[in-house]
Design a protein around this motif. Structure first.
Motif, mmCIF file in Angstrom:
data_model
loop_
_atom_site.group_PDB
_atom_site.id
_atom_site.type_symbol
_atom_site.label_atom_id
_atom_site.label_comp_id
_atom_site.label_asym_id
_atom_site.label_seq_id
_atom_site.Cartn_x
_atom_site.Cartn_y
_atom_site.Cartn_z
ATOM 1 N N GLU A 60 9.600 -11.610 47.852
ATOM 2 C CA GLU A 60 8.558 -10.818 48.612
ATOM 3 C C GLU A 60 9.274 -10.407 50.001
ATOM 4 O O GLU A 60 9.099 -9.406 50.338
ATOM 5 N N ARG A 61 10.735 -11.026 49.613
ATOM 6 C CA ARG A 61 12.110 -10.127 50.644
ATOM 7 C C ARG A 61 11.615 -8.127 50.214
ATOM 8 O O ARG A 61 11.872 -7.667 51.269
ATOM 9 N N ARG A 63 9.752 -7.053 48.251
ATOM 10 C CA ARG A 63 8.560 -6.278 48.385
ATOM 11 C C ARG A 63 8.240 -5.812 50.046
ATOM 12 O O ARG A 63 8.180 -4.134 50.021
ATOM 13 N N THR A 64 8.985 -6.868 50.796
ATOM 14 C CA THR A 64 9.041 -6.392 52.221
ATOM 15 C C THR A 64 10.206 -5.046 52.747
ATOM 16 O O THR A 64 9.298 -4.408 53.003
ATOM 17 N N ASP A 65 10.960 -5.275 52.446
ATOM 18 C CA ASP A 65 12.135 -4.539 52.731
ATOM 19 C C ASP A 65 11.187 -2.527 51.305
ATOM 20 O O ASP A 65 12.392 -1.633 52.353
ATOM 21 N N ALA A 66 10.854 -3.167 50.813
ATOM 22 C CA ALA A 66 10.559 -1.392 50.086
ATOM 23 C C ALA A 66 9.745 -0.528 50.706
ATOM 24 O O ALA A 66 9.815 0.173 51.068
ATOM 25 N N ALA A 67 8.366 -1.936 51.676
ATOM 26 C CA ALA A 67 7.475 -1.098 51.931
ATOM 27 C C ALA A 67 7.818 -0.954 53.771
ATOM 28 O O ALA A 67 6.980 0.530 54.760
ATOM 29 N N VAL A 68 8.785 -1.008 53.835
ATOM 30 C CA VAL A 68 9.475 -0.533 55.366
ATOM 31 C C VAL A 68 9.644 1.303 55.481
ATOM 32 O O VAL A 68 10.240 1.308 54.716
#
Length: 68
Positions: A60-61, A63-68
């Motif tokens: 999840e981390r 995934r959220t880092d890649a989205a930012v």
């Protein structure tokens, strides 16, 4: 993707104590077999739950880092 609902619990701080106590009791030759087997299963469950939770958090981390 199918998920195992059995490992959806968030690990708590005292899970480490349950893991240690479970494996300690399971390894103790003083405990009868009918005590050692369930304790080993309980300790294994909490260990797998903690490992699965860590992998899910890491995914999840990422995934959220890649989205930012």
């Amino acid at each position: 993707m199918a998920r195992w609902r059995i490992f959806d619990e968030k690990p708590r701080n005292y899970d480490v104590l349950l893991i240690a106590a479970g494996f300690w009791t399971a390894a103790s030759s003083a405990s009868p077999l009918w005590v050692r087997v369930p304790m080993w299963l309980i300790a294994a469950y909490f260990t797998v739950n903690r490992v699965v939770h860590c992998f899910r958090q890491r995914r999840e981390r990422a995934r959220t880092d890649a989205a930012v």
